[in-house]
Write a protein that holds these residues in place. Structure first.
Motif, short mmCIF file in Angstrom:
data_model
loop_
_atom_site.label_atom_id
_atom_site.label_comp_id
_atom_site.label_asym_id
_atom_site.label_seq_id
_atom_site.Cartn_x
_atom_site.Cartn_y
_atom_site.Cartn_z
N ALA A 178 0.83 -1.20 0.00
CA ALA A 178 0.00 0.00 0.00
C ALA A 178 0.86 1.26 0.00
O ALA A 178 0.56 2.24 -0.68
CB ALA A 178 -0.94 -0.01 1.21
N LEU A 179 1.97 1.22 0.78
CA LEU A 179 2.86 2.37 0.84
C LEU A 179 3.52 2.62 -0.50
O LEU A 179 3.59 3.77 -0.97
CB LEU A 179 3.93 2.14 1.91
N VAL A 180 4.00 1.55 -1.13
CA VAL A 180 4.63 1.70 -2.45
C VAL A 180 3.63 2.24 -3.46
O VAL A 180 3.93 3.14 -4.25
CB VAL A 180 5.22 0.35 -2.92
N GLY A 181 2.41 1.70 -3.43
CA GLY A 181 1.37 2.17 -4.34
C GLY A 181 1.03 3.63 -4.11
O GLY A 181 0.82 4.40 -5.06
N LEU A 182 0.99 4.04 -2.84
CA LEU A 182 0.69 5.43 -2.51
C LEU A 182 1.78 6.36 -3.02
O LEU A 182 1.48 7.44 -3.58
CB LEU A 182 0.53 5.56 -1.00
N LEU A 183 3.04 5.98 -2.83
CA LEU A 183 4.14 6.81 -3.31
C LEU A 183 4.13 6.92 -4.83
O LEU A 183 4.36 8.01 -5.38
CB LEU A 183 5.47 6.23 -2.83
N LEU A 184 3.85 5.81 -5.51
CA LEU A 184 3.78 5.84 -6.97
C LEU A 184 2.64 6.73 -7.45
O LEU A 184 2.81 7.53 -8.37
CB LEU A 184 3.60 4.42 -7.50
N ALA A 185 1.48 6.61 -6.79
CA ALA A 185 0.34 7.45 -7.16
C ALA A 185 0.64 8.92 -6.92
O ALA A 185 0.24 9.79 -7.70
CB ALA A 185 -0.90 7.01 -6.39
N ALA A 186 1.34 9.21 -5.81
CA ALA A 186 1.69 10.59 -5.50
C ALA A 186 2.62 11.17 -6.56
O ALA A 186 2.48 12.32 -6.99
CB ALA A 186 2.34 10.68 -4.12
N TYR A 187 3.58 10.35 -7.02
CA TYR A 187 4.52 10.82 -8.05
C TYR A 187 3.79 11.10 -9.36
O TYR A 187 3.99 12.15 -9.98
CB TYR A 187 5.61 9.76 -8.26
N ILE A 188 2.95 10.15 -9.79
CA ILE A 188 2.21 10.34 -11.03
C ILE A 188 1.28 11.55 -10.92
O ILE A 188 1.15 12.36 -11.84
CB ILE A 188 1.41 9.07 -11.38
N GLY A 189 0.65 11.71 -9.76
CA GLY A 189 -0.23 12.86 -9.55
C GLY A 189 0.52 14.17 -9.62
O GLY A 189 0.03 15.15 -10.19
N TRP A 190 1.72 14.19 -9.04
CA TRP A 190 2.52 15.42 -9.09
C TRP A 190 2.91 15.75 -10.51
O TRP A 190 2.83 16.90 -10.93
CB TRP A 190 3.78 15.25 -8.23
N ARG A 191 3.33 14.75 -11.31
CA ARG A 191 3.69 15.01 -12.70
C ARG A 191 2.48 15.48 -13.50
O ARG A 191 2.59 16.36 -14.36
CB ARG A 191 4.29 13.74 -13.33
N TRP A 192 1.33 14.87 -13.24
CA TRP A 192 0.12 15.28 -13.94
C TRP A 192 -0.24 16.72 -13.60
O TRP A 192 -0.58 17.51 -14.47
CB TRP A 192 -1.03 14.34 -13.56
N TRP A 193 -0.17 17.08 -12.31
CA TRP A 193 -0.47 18.45 -11.88
C TRP A 193 0.51 19.43 -12.51
O TRP A 193 0.12 20.52 -12.95
CB TRP A 193 -0.40 18.53 -10.37
N ARG A 194 1.78 19.05 -12.57
CA ARG A 194 2.79 19.91 -13.16
C ARG A 194 2.49 20.15 -14.64
O ARG A 194 2.63 21.28 -15.14
CB ARG A 194 4.18 19.27 -13.00
N ARG A 195 2.07 19.09 -15.32
CA ARG A 195 1.77 19.24 -16.75
C ARG A 195 0.53 20.11 -16.94
O ARG A 195 0.50 20.97 -17.83
CB ARG A 195 1.55 17.87 -17.38
N ARG A 196 -0.50 19.93 -16.12
CA ARG A 196 -1.70 20.75 -16.22
C ARG A 196 -1.40 22.21 -15.95
O ARG A 196 -1.94 23.10 -16.60
CB ARG A 196 -2.76 20.24 -15.24
#
Length: 330
Positions: A178-196
């Motif tokens: 769950a922790l690994v999944g959360l960190l991965l989701a946080a990274y993808i979310g940050w990149r998506w927010w940066r692109r938006r």
């Protein structure tokens, strides 16, 4: 861990590396590190099994990359743009690859897997550039071997630390996943927010191809900048009539050449005209009053049935195209 490596190691490596080569977001490098560490912890000599894993990894990489190589050869720019739309760094995906490939040619494949973004687009670009198959296999195979060798070597060198991490994660149970999944989701979310955020910072204003054509025929032609990288112009050696080749990294030359009140239209080869919009913003901040990206670029110009010109002479930053040809795709 040791039993899993013995039983599924080769299969895990093949599936992960193949999936990564096909463009799926899978943890191929961590898998190689894990397998390398597992082999290093075995009591038997590890060099023969390591060689087998390396061979399987290179084979999987070549299979996946060959799919994109032939897709690039057949569909050209459409394949490149589709891949960049999938990238979390699509604002730089196409342009960075064009420049690397324009400078190093097919040899860039030997290091592309180490550079985020470049590995995704360099293979289909080699196909779009009509590279021959033997050099492609040679340099892509070398790059795959270096990349996989690095992962396996890291696993061997840090096998004790990898085992400690695995044991710790095992004790944590499902919480670790769950922790690994959360960190991965946080990274993808940050990149998506940066692109938006980037897209919102680029003004939505565009000029349509019909409007540009009308301005040209009304005797009020704007300055039209083609900011595609030279390597991409080799793939698609056509321009909108009268277009001037420009580089968004050399804005000072543009500022010193053109009057601030001139209307400027910019087109690129990137999805959603991202590079053109970025350059338009830079020119506006430099004092130019009327700068617009061309919606759809040269592809939209062709699709509207408007004429293009073939690039007949060696390219330079300020050169212009000649030799007009009828409208329609080349």
């Amino acid at each position: 861990m040791q039993e899993l490596i013995d039983k599924y190691g080769l299969a895990l490596v093949f599936v992960n590396v193949l999936a990564l080569s096909l463009g799926l977001p899978v943890p191929a490098m961590p898998t190689l590190i894990l397998v390398g560490a597992g082999l290093a912890l075995q009591p038997d000599p590890m060099w023969l099994p390591l060689s087998g894993v390396l061979a399987v990894s290179v084979a999987a990489s070549l299979i996946g990359d060959s799919v994109w190589f032939y897709a690039g050869r057949r569909y050209g720019n459409r394949t490149l743009q589709s891949l960049c739309r999938l990238s979390l760094s699509r604002d730089t995906c196409m342009k960075r690859t064009e420049r690397f490939y324009g400078r190093f040619g097919i040899r860039v494949l030997s290091v592309a897997k180490f550079i985020p973004g470049l590995s995704m687009v360099s293979v289909p670009m080699a196909g779009a550039m009509q590279a021959r198959l033997p050099p492609f296999l040679r340099y892509d195979g070398l790059g795959a071997a270096l990349w996989a060798g690095l992962g396996l070597t890291l696993g061997v060198v840090f096998s004790a630390q990898v085992e400690t991490v695995i044991d710790t994660l095992s004790q944590l149970g499902t919480g670790a996943g769950a922790l690994v999944g959360l960190l991965l989701a946080a990274y993808i979310g940050w990149r998506w927010w940066r692109r938006r955020t980037l897209f919102k910072s680029l003004e939505a204003a565009r000029i349509e191809v019909r409007e540009l054509d009308r301005l040209i025929h009304d005797g009020q032609p704007p300055v039209v900048f083609d900011i595609r990288a030279p390597g991409f112009r080799d793939v698609d050696p056509y321009v909108i009539p009268g277009a001037v080749f420009a580089d968004e990294r050399e804005l000072e030359g543009i500022r010193s050449t053109y009057a601030r009140e001139r209307k400027i239209v910019i087109y690129c080869a990137c999805p959603d005209e991202v590079s053109a919009a970025w350059m338009a913003g830079q020119l506006r901040r430099a004092g130019f009053r009327d700068v617009l990206p061309l919606r759809g670029g040269i592809d939209a110009w062709r699709a509207a049935g408007l004429g293009v010109e073939r690039i007949a002479a060696p390219l330079d930053r300020s050169g212009m195209a000649d030799e007009a040809i009828p409208s329609g795709p080349p």
